[in-house]
Enzyme design. Structure first.
Site, PDB file in Angstrom:
ATOM      1  N   PRO A 197     -74.427 -93.552   8.922  1.00 14.40           N
ATOM      2  CA  PRO A 197     -75.366 -92.906   9.819  1.00 14.40           C
ATOM      3  C   PRO A 197     -75.838 -91.550   9.318  1.00 14.40           C
ATOM      4  CG  PRO A 197     -73.173 -92.933  10.781  1.00 14.40           C
ATOM      5  CD  PRO A 197     -73.101 -93.720   9.546  1.00 14.40           C
ATOM      6  N   GLU A 198     -77.099 -91.289   9.544  1.00 13.16           N
ATOM      7  CA  GLU A 198     -77.665 -89.969   9.282  1.00 13.16           C
ATOM      8  C   GLU A 198     -78.053 -89.362  10.631  1.00 13.16           C
ATOM      9  OE1 GLU A 198     -80.563 -90.084   6.099  1.00 13.16           O
ATOM     10  OE2 GLU A 198     -79.561 -91.798   5.172  1.00 13.16           O
ATOM     11  N   LYS A 231     -74.630 -84.333  11.098  1.00 17.22           N
ATOM     12  CA  LYS A 231     -73.995 -85.619  11.353  1.00 17.22           C
ATOM     13  C   LYS A 231     -72.673 -85.450  12.102  1.00 17.22           C
ATOM     14  CE  LYS A 231     -76.055 -86.807   6.940  1.00 17.22           C
ATOM     15  NZ  LYS A 231     -75.805 -87.096   5.517  1.00 17.22           N
ATOM     16  N   ARG A 278     -76.265 -90.949  -6.239  1.00 25.10           N
ATOM     17  CA  ARG A 278     -76.830 -91.826  -5.215  1.00 25.10           C
ATOM     18  C   ARG A 278     -78.111 -92.453  -5.739  1.00 25.10           C
ATOM     19  NH1 ARG A 278     -74.940 -89.969  -0.474  1.00 25.10           N
ATOM     20  NH2 ARG A 278     -75.103 -92.150   0.120  1.00 25.10           N
TER      21      ARG A 278
END
Length: 285
Positions: A2-3, A57, A256
């Site tokens: 989740p962001e 977050k 990433r």
DNA sequence: GGATGCCTGTGG
DNA sequence: CCACAGGCATCC
């Protein structure tokens, strides 16, 4: 995974689930989720929820009596509401409500994190106090964005994901915002013009708004399989850009995978609009 | 700057 | 089977 938008939806769900209810029992399993924190203090989180705030977050719970809880979903964490007695895979901690419902913190990979602490100290936790501006909770203007990122010597996307500069953006929404802004992820932050900072600020708000819209609902959608990719560039390497038709690229930044359209997001912005087609060094995997 | 480790699940 | 996953910390 989740962001900011997913965590914000989790926050809104939790507020709604706990509204007018009381936690009658709280229990946490002995897992890595608590790291060095005092897991036994989790059991003292009882009664009414006074407030639930989000910074980036991180979720910051305040229960009556001044008991607090910091929670981070990591990659696979989520809060789920179920009737009592319904088993939840990978449930790591639970709030039992006076309504007979149970709110689970479920997390298969255990990258999530929880830390009970006095509510007055939530914002003093190391992880929380070092966070940069939250675009949704605190707002983010072009000027503020430039101030936060302009001095970074990292690639633009890496800087965007630096939670100490601006908080809440992760791999997907950083890529999406850069695409919307027409900025290449490898641009040097110091090279952006005022107009580009303005476009990026707008794009960040647009990506977050889109995420909030997409993720609405009690059941987190971001981990469901079979869900179609609704993003503009993320996960679209090798397919045509919806805006210009060029092939979306992917490459690695800061460990990433980054996605971008080489045409819509030129690494070296042209002084005047490009009129021919340019050669693109598309790298596919 | 980059690479690695933490975990488990899923898709190619 | 391997490669990869929307996060973060830690190491060089």
């Amino acid at each position: 995974m989740p962001e900011l938008p997913e965590v914000e939806i989790a926050r809104r769900n939790l507020v709604r689930w706990l509204d007018g209810r009381r936690v009658v029992r709280a229990e946490a399993d002995d897992t890595r989720v608590f790291r060095g924190a005092r897991r036994q203090d989790f059991a003292s989180l009882q009664g009414r929820l006074e407030s639930l705030e989000r910074r980036g977050k991180y979720l910051l719970f305040t229960f009556e009596g001044g008991r607090g809880l910091m929670a981070h979903l990591g990659m696979t964490g989520r809060f789920l509401r179920r009737p009592e007695g319904v088993p939840v895979p990978y449930s790591r901690a639970r709030f039992y409500l006076d309504s007979g419902e149970v709110i689970h913190f479920a997390d298969s990979r255990l990258f999530g994190r929880m830390e009970p602490c006095p509510a007055s100290r939530l914002y003093a936790l190391d992880a929380v106090k070092e966070l940069g501006r939250d675009p949704l909770a605190e707002g983010l203007t072009a000027g503020q964005l430039q101030e936060a990122l302009g001095t970074s010597r990292q690639a633009l996307k890496v800087a965007l994901m630096d939670q100490g500069r601006v908080t809440g953006l992760g791999n997907i929404h950083a890529a999406e915002a850069l695409y919307r802004a027409g900025l290449h992820p490898a641009r040097a932050p110091a090279s952006l013009s005022p107009a580009e900072w303005a476009r990026l600020a707008d794009a960040i708000h647009a990506s977050i708004a889109f995420g909030l819209e997409e993720q609405q609902g009690d059941e987190p959608a971001y981990l469901e399989d079979g869900a179609e990719n609704r993003f503009l560039v993320y996960g679209r390497a090798g397919t045509p850009c919806a805006r210009c038709g060029a092939t979306v690229e992917s490459f690695t930044q800061g460990g990433r995978t980054t996605h971008c359209c080489p045409q819509c997001q030129p690494l070296h912005p042209a002084r005047k609009p490009p009129d021919g087609r340019r050669k693109t060094a598309a790298r596919r995997r």
